[in-house]
Write a protein that holds these residues in place. Structure first.
Motif, PDB file in Angstrom:
ATOM      1  N   ARG A   1       0.836  -1.204   0.000  1.00 36.02           N
ATOM      2  CA  ARG A   1       0.000   0.000   0.000  1.00 36.02           C
ATOM      3  C   ARG A   1       0.866   1.247   0.000  1.00 36.02           C
ATOM      4  N   LYS A   2       0.255   2.352  -0.399  1.00 35.50           N
ATOM      5  CA  LYS A   2       0.967   3.631  -0.393  1.00 35.50           C
ATOM      6  C   LYS A   2       1.234   4.031   1.038  1.00 35.50           C
ATOM      7  N   PRO A   3       2.311   4.701   1.377  1.00 37.02           N
ATOM      8  CA  PRO A   3       3.399   5.045   0.472  1.00 37.02           C
ATOM      9  C   PRO A   3       4.206   3.802   0.111  1.00 37.02           C
ATOM     10  N   TRP A   4       4.604   3.717  -1.136  1.00 34.08           N
ATOM     11  CA  TRP A   4       5.318   2.529  -1.582  1.00 34.08           C
ATOM     12  C   TRP A   4       6.662   2.417  -0.894  1.00 34.08           C
ATOM     13  N   PRO A   5       6.976   1.234  -0.417  1.00 31.10           N
ATOM     14  CA  PRO A   5       8.251   1.037   0.275  1.00 31.10           C
ATOM     15  C   PRO A   5       9.419   0.978  -0.701  1.00 31.10           C
ATOM     16  N   GLU A   6      10.600   1.157  -0.157  1.00 29.08           N
ATOM     17  CA  GLU A   6      11.821   1.074  -0.955  1.00 29.08           C
ATOM     18  C   GLU A   6      12.424  -0.316  -0.793  1.00 29.08           C
ATOM     19  N   VAL A   7      12.943  -0.867  -1.872  1.00 33.73           N
ATOM     20  CA  VAL A   7      13.561  -2.192  -1.844  1.00 33.73           C
ATOM     21  C   VAL A   7      14.959  -2.064  -1.247  1.00 33.73           C
ATOM     22  N   VAL A   8      15.249  -2.941  -0.260  1.00 34.20           N
ATOM     23  CA  VAL A   8      16.553  -2.948   0.393  1.00 34.20           C
ATOM     24  C   VAL A   8      17.129  -4.361   0.358  1.00 34.20           C
ATOM     25  N   TYR A   9      18.425  -4.454   0.552  1.00 32.05           N
ATOM     26  CA  TYR A   9      19.103  -5.753   0.500  1.00 32.05           C
ATOM     27  C   TYR A   9      20.260  -5.760   1.477  1.00 32.05           C
ATOM     28  N   ARG A  10      20.751  -6.943   1.762  1.00 30.80           N
ATOM     29  CA  ARG A  10      22.012  -7.133   2.474  1.00 30.80           C
ATOM     30  C   ARG A  10      22.524  -8.527   2.153  1.00 30.80           C
ATOM     31  N   HIS A  11      23.824  -8.708   2.322  1.00 24.63           N
ATOM     32  CA  HIS A  11      24.448  -9.982   1.984  1.00 24.63           C
ATOM     33  C   HIS A  11      24.475 -10.951   3.156  1.00 24.63           C
ATOM     34  N   HIS A  12      24.518 -10.417   4.368  1.00 24.23           N
ATOM     35  CA  HIS A  12      24.634 -11.232   5.575  1.00 24.23           C
ATOM     36  C   HIS A  12      23.785 -10.576   6.669  1.00 24.23           C
ATOM     37  N   PRO A  13      23.207 -11.357   7.577  1.00 28.46           N
ATOM     38  CA  PRO A  13      22.372 -10.758   8.632  1.00 28.46           C
ATOM     39  C   PRO A  13      23.079  -9.720   9.502  1.00 28.46           C
ATOM     40  N   THR A  14      24.397  -9.739   9.562  1.00 31.03           N
ATOM     41  CA  THR A  14      25.108  -8.739  10.354  1.00 31.03           C
ATOM     42  C   THR A  14      25.422  -7.471   9.566  1.00 31.03           C
ATOM     43  N   ASP A  15      25.204  -7.482   8.257  1.00 37.45           N
ATOM     44  CA  ASP A  15      25.450  -6.307   7.420  1.00 37.45           C
ATOM     45  C   ASP A  15      24.293  -5.324   7.557  1.00 37.45           C
ATOM     46  N   PRO A  16      24.546  -4.039   7.309  1.00 34.13           N
ATOM     47  CA  PRO A  16      23.441  -3.070   7.315  1.00 34.13           C
ATOM     48  C   PRO A  16      22.597  -3.221   6.045  1.00 34.13           C
ATOM     49  N   TRP A  17      21.335  -2.841   6.144  1.00 34.31           N
ATOM     50  CA  TRP A  17      20.477  -2.827   4.967  1.00 34.31           C
ATOM     51  C   TRP A  17      20.908  -1.674   4.066  1.00 34.31           C
ATOM     52  N   ARG A  18      20.832  -1.887   2.747  1.00 30.53           N
ATOM     53  CA  ARG A  18      21.170  -0.857   1.757  1.00 30.53           C
ATOM     54  C   ARG A  18      20.053  -0.774   0.730  1.00 30.53           C
ATOM     55  N   THR A  19      19.837   0.430   0.198  1.00 30.08           N
ATOM     56  CA  THR A  19      18.818   0.588  -0.830  1.00 30.08           C
ATOM     57  C   THR A  19      19.330  -0.006  -2.131  1.00 30.08           C
ATOM     58  N   PHE A  20      18.446  -0.651  -2.858  1.00 29.61           N
ATOM     59  CA  PHE A  20      18.850  -1.260  -4.113  1.00 29.61           C
ATOM     60  C   PHE A  20      19.151  -0.191  -5.159  1.00 29.61           C
ATOM     61  N   TYR A  21      18.367   0.870  -5.161  1.00 31.33           N
ATOM     62  CA  TYR A  21      18.511   1.895  -6.192  1.00 31.33           C
ATOM     63  C   TYR A  21      19.791   2.710  -6.045  1.00 31.33           C
ATOM     64  N   SER A  22      20.100   3.149  -4.823  1.00 34.03           N
ATOM     65  CA  SER A  22      21.253   4.039  -4.642  1.00 34.03           C
ATOM     66  C   SER A  22      22.406   3.416  -3.863  1.00 34.03           C
ATOM     67  N   ASP A  23      22.216   2.223  -3.310  1.00 34.61           N
ATOM     68  CA  ASP A  23      23.240   1.516  -2.543  1.00 34.61           C
ATOM     69  C   ASP A  23      23.628   2.249  -1.256  1.00 34.61           C
TER      70      ASP A  23
END
Length: 76
Positions: A40-62
């Motif tokens: 639902r709006k507001p649309w969320p931003e897609v985030v990723y990380r490589h390992h559970p101890t890493d911080p989340w990063r935005t896919f679009y801008s890193d």
């Protein structure tokens, strides 16, 4: 050296405000964007990380995303 390529990330989620909603069944960015489109709006931003101890990063801008800290109740 850790992998910094978002296309090889193992953990995906959606950022809403300062909260990340993990997407455990998502296998890549395309699946995460489909999940974001269904949100639902507001649309969320897609985030990723490589390992559970890493911080989340935005896919679009890193960029590292500011998230709420988890409290360790077992400490001390």
């Amino acid at each position: 050296m850790s992998n910094t390529n978002p296309h090889h990330a193992k953990h995906w989620g959606l950022l809403v405000g300062e909260t990340v909603k993990p997407l455990p069944k998502v296998r890549g960015a395309s699946d995460a964007y489909v999940a974001a489109a269904k949100a639902r709006k507001p649309w969320p931003e897609v985030v990723y990380r490589h390992h559970p101890t890493d911080p989340w990063r935005t896919f679009y801008s890193d960029d590292e995303v500011p998230t709420q800290l988890e409290f360790d109740w077992d400490a001390a």
